[in-house]
Scaffold this active site. Structure first.
Site, PDB file in Angstrom:
ATOM      1  N   ASP A  85      59.285 -12.081  67.259  1.00 10.20           N
ATOM      2  CA  ASP A  85      59.888 -10.758  67.410  1.00 10.20           C
ATOM      3  C   ASP A  85      58.965 -10.002  68.362  1.00 10.20           C
ATOM      4  O   ASP A  85      57.857  -9.622  67.998  1.00 10.20           O
ATOM      5  CB  ASP A  85      59.954 -10.071  66.034  1.00 10.20           C
ATOM      6  CG  ASP A  85      60.332  -8.593  66.121  1.00 10.20           C
ATOM      7  OD1 ASP A  85      60.704  -8.124  67.223  1.00 10.20           O
ATOM      8  OD2 ASP A  85      60.252  -7.908  65.081  1.00 10.20           O
ATOM      9  N   LYS A 124      57.933  -3.094  76.481  1.00 12.82           N
ATOM     10  CA  LYS A 124      59.305  -3.582  76.306  1.00 12.82           C
ATOM     11  C   LYS A 124      60.332  -2.663  76.971  1.00 12.82           C
ATOM     12  O   LYS A 124      61.377  -3.105  77.431  1.00 12.82           O
ATOM     13  CB  LYS A 124      59.585  -3.688  74.803  1.00 12.82           C
ATOM     14  CG  LYS A 124      60.928  -4.285  74.453  1.00 12.82           C
ATOM     15  CD  LYS A 124      60.982  -4.552  72.967  1.00 12.82           C
ATOM     16  CE  LYS A 124      62.319  -5.091  72.524  1.00 12.82           C
ATOM     17  NZ  LYS A 124      62.306  -5.383  71.083  1.00 12.82           N
ATOM     18  N   GLU A 151      68.289  -9.221  68.033  1.00 17.38           N
ATOM     19  CA  GLU A 151      67.533  -8.809  66.841  1.00 17.38           C
ATOM     20  C   GLU A 151      68.422  -8.673  65.603  1.00 17.38           C
ATOM     21  O   GLU A 151      68.054  -9.178  64.532  1.00 17.38           O
ATOM     22  CB  GLU A 151      66.771  -7.506  67.131  1.00 17.38           C
ATOM     23  CG  GLU A 151      65.582  -7.766  68.053  1.00 17.38           C
ATOM     24  CD  GLU A 151      65.079  -6.526  68.773  1.00 17.38           C
ATOM     25  OE1 GLU A 151      65.541  -5.412  68.464  1.00 17.38           O
ATOM     26  OE2 GLU A 151      64.221  -6.682  69.673  1.00 17.38           O
ATOM     27  N   ASP A 172      68.495  -0.467  62.238  1.00 18.47           N
ATOM     28  CA  ASP A 172      67.124  -0.804  62.634  1.00 18.47           C
ATOM     29  C   ASP A 172      66.424   0.423  63.216  1.00 18.47           C
ATOM     30  O   ASP A 172      66.699   0.827  64.343  1.00 18.47           O
ATOM     31  CB  ASP A 172      67.193  -1.945  63.670  1.00 18.47           C
ATOM     32  CG  ASP A 172      65.805  -2.401  64.131  1.00 18.47           C
ATOM     33  OD1 ASP A 172      64.807  -1.719  63.837  1.00 18.47           O
ATOM     34  OD2 ASP A 172      65.732  -3.446  64.803  1.00 18.47           O
TER      35      ASP A 172
END
Ligand code: AMP
Length: 586
Positions: A9, A71, A148, A170
């Site tokens: 992850d 990211k 994800e 999330d």
């Protein structure tokens, strides 16, 4: 043994690596026992490369030598500058991946060459391609990129047979995503996805920071916003208070010698309640719920089509998040798998499947029931009711678990509180199972609103420890309930419900489930009426002669109605009695 494939992850705030061994998935800890690697890369004082914790620690002081949240730039044709040198986003991500690869190799005791890496569902082709390149730079063949929410669904439902529609909510440190996924016999499909990649737990911290900054300004007339070091300490204190408030109703924020004013040290010492904190973040939580709505319409579904809600990301530990989702969907979100590790576990499971391993479901010990107590409140009919259920430990919480909630005394000079402990889900506590009670006596003689905190701790053996504490004095009383989980399995629930009903004047051995609705209403009316009669009796002396006569009349009418099960008459008399009390109590 088959070739090792690791699951990664690669997160905005933190990254993790997982591996399947003997059919079970594990998130691998580094040499110091840490499973989460902060997604920070830096150059140290002597030109050495720093990854994770040490890079994060130097960020506030040396931002020019440290890169965070890379990211956000994946797939851009740009570069970042670190200690005067230029790097592509792929290169910075590769440093993080290389570190995770090394952690996995240390654990497996052999080289690792292949990985599954997760990306947000909304990532474009360019962003996915950049992620593959980062893997390659780190010496990893990326055998698959998965979404994800898909990974989260696999962590929870890899072994599920049949079809389920799942909402994956999330909320991380800096990003929020919600996806609707469908899982059918182990195959996951993302139906829709929505979110805000600038919203997360960091915003929650920032609200607390603002609150502290204005507190210091008001108390000491100092503006601390100028000093980086001071703000770094305040930031850390704010984040720590936020975490405390996930389990406790109050958090203390104490920082000694925070700053100097005219040569005198200024200490920060304050308390923040969960109530105040929830008001601060309400706008953000609302925003996430709007996104949930958009994701549902994107999948052409409504709330009632959703079978499960999965909580992913560290910020979903904030209780109000789960509470708001429960209100909207009427189902308790699943929180059994650590929300920080869930995506990595799913990536590990996918990697294991590709490597040909048979992977079993992630096993965690959770509580199958909700435990809580009662308080005065409204349960939907606009009236006050003394047995509104207040859940404290929610169903599906991983064990061991400890949660505390605040309650307030209802009457001036109240010297005792009776604490009842229930197991169940119904908003009317009396429809749940009472598993214990105790009395706390000797409270201070103060006006209503004295704070009593109630703490529930449930361990792996099903032992429930309950304590109640007067916040101001520390006066405390506690009980231990053994076998709180096993207690009501095997059909004992019905028996227990019948016993509780019997206590309230219903026929013994007459289970609630078989009663007609009108009788259930009657049960509610009785409890309410009895509470009202008690209250009326305490106010009789205060009433004028005329009112007193009326009150006695209505009390009699209520009692007659209850005896003859004429609940309409009970309700009419209860309402009129309540009207008189309203004016007397004012
Ligand atoms: P993630 O990006 O998923 O690793 O989530 C990190 C975020 O979760 C950070 O903002 C943390 O402050 C937040 N977080 C971690 N633990 C808790 C907690 N117990 N209560 C509230 N937020 C938390």
């Amino acid at each position: 043994m088959s070739e090792i494939i690791i699951g990664i992850d690669l997160g905005t705030t933190n990254s993790e690596v997982a591996i399947v061994e003997n059919g079970t998935v594990t998130v691998i800890a580094d040499g110091e026992g840490r499973k989460m690697l902060p997604s920070f890369v830096g150059i140290g004082e002597n030109g050495e490369i720093l990854v994770g914790e040490p890079a994060r620690n130097q960020y506030v002081l040396y931002p020019e030598r440290t890169i965070k949240s890379i990211k956000r730039h994946m797939g851009e044709d740009s570069h970042v500058v670190m200690a005067g040198k230029h790097f592509s986003p792929q290169e910075i991500s590769a440093v993080i991946l290389k570190q995770l690869k090394a952690v996995a190799e240390g654990y497996a005791n052999k080289p690792v060459h292949k990985a599954v890496i997760t990306v947000p569902a909304y990532f474009s082709d360019a962003q996915r391609q950049a992620t593959r390149e980062a893997g390659e730079i780190a010496g990893l063949e990326v055998v698959r990129i998965i979404n994800e929410p898909t990974a989260a669904a696999l962590a929870y439902e890899a072994r599920h047979e049949g079809r389920k529609r799942i909402l994956v909510y999330d909320l991380g440190g800096g990003t929020f995503d919600v996806s609707v996924v469908s899982i059918e016999d182990g195959v996951v499909e993302v139906l829709s996805s929505h979110g805000n990649n600038k919203l997360g737990g960091d915003d929650f911290d920032a609200k607390i920071v603002q609150h502290i900054v204005s507190h210091i300004h008001e108390q000491h007339g100092i503006d601390i916003g100028e000093s980086r070091q001071v703000m770094a300490r305040v930031n850390r204190a704010a984040e720590s208070a936020k975490r405390t408030l996930s389990d406790q109703p109050f958090a203390r924020i104490d920082e000694e010698y925070l700053i100097e004013k005219e040569g005198t040290p200024v200490h920060l010492s304050m308390e923040l309640s969960r109530y105040e904190y929830e008001a601060m973040i309400a706008e953000y939580v609302d925003e996430t719920l709007e996104a949930v709505h958009i994701a549902l319409s994107g999948a052409n579904l409504t709330a009632s089509d959703i079978d499960e809600i999965l909580l992913v990301g560290g910020s979903t530990r904030t209780p109000v998040v789960g509470e708001r989702l429960f209100e909207k969907f009427g189902i308790e979100p699943l929180r059994n798998i650590d929300p920080d590790l869930c995506v990595a576990m799913g990536a590990g499971i996918q990697a294991g499947m590709i490597a040909g391993e048979s992977v079993s479901a992630v096993l965690v010990d959770v509580t199958p029931y909700t435990y809580g107590t009662n308080a005065i409140g409204d349960i939907g009919d606009g009236d006050f009711y003394p047995f509104k259920y207040v859940p404290i430990i929610r169903k599906n919480s991983p064990l061991p678990v400890s949660k505390t909630e605040a309650f307030y005394t209802a009457v001036d000079g109240q010297e005792a509180v009776e604490v009842k402990v229930f197991q169940g889900e119904d908003e009317d506590a009396l429809n749940n199972i009472e598993i214990g009670e105790f009395l706390v006596k000797g409270l201070r003689n103060v006006p209503a609103g004295n704070v009593i905190t109630i703490k529930l701790e449930l361990d792996l053996n099903g032992i429930l420890h309950v304590s109640a504490r007067e916040k101001e004095t520390g006066l405390e009383k506690s009980i231990t309930i053994n076998n709180a989980i096993g207690r009501f399995q095997d059909g004992k629930m019905d028996e227990a419900k019948a016993r509780v009903s019997a206590l309230f004047g219903q026929a013994a051995g007459h289970p609630m489930e078989t009663q007609a609705d009108s009788e259930a209403d009657g049960h509610h009316a009785q409890v309410k009426a009895r509470a009202l009669i008690e209250k009326a009796q305490t106010l009789l002396e205060k009433a004028s002669d005329e009112d007193r006569e009326d009150m006695i009349d209505f009390i009699e009418q209520i009692k007659d109605g209850l005896a003859g099960k004429d609940f309409d008459a009970v309700e009419a008399a209860t309402n009129r009695l309540a009207d008189i009390l309203y004016y007397l109590d004012a």
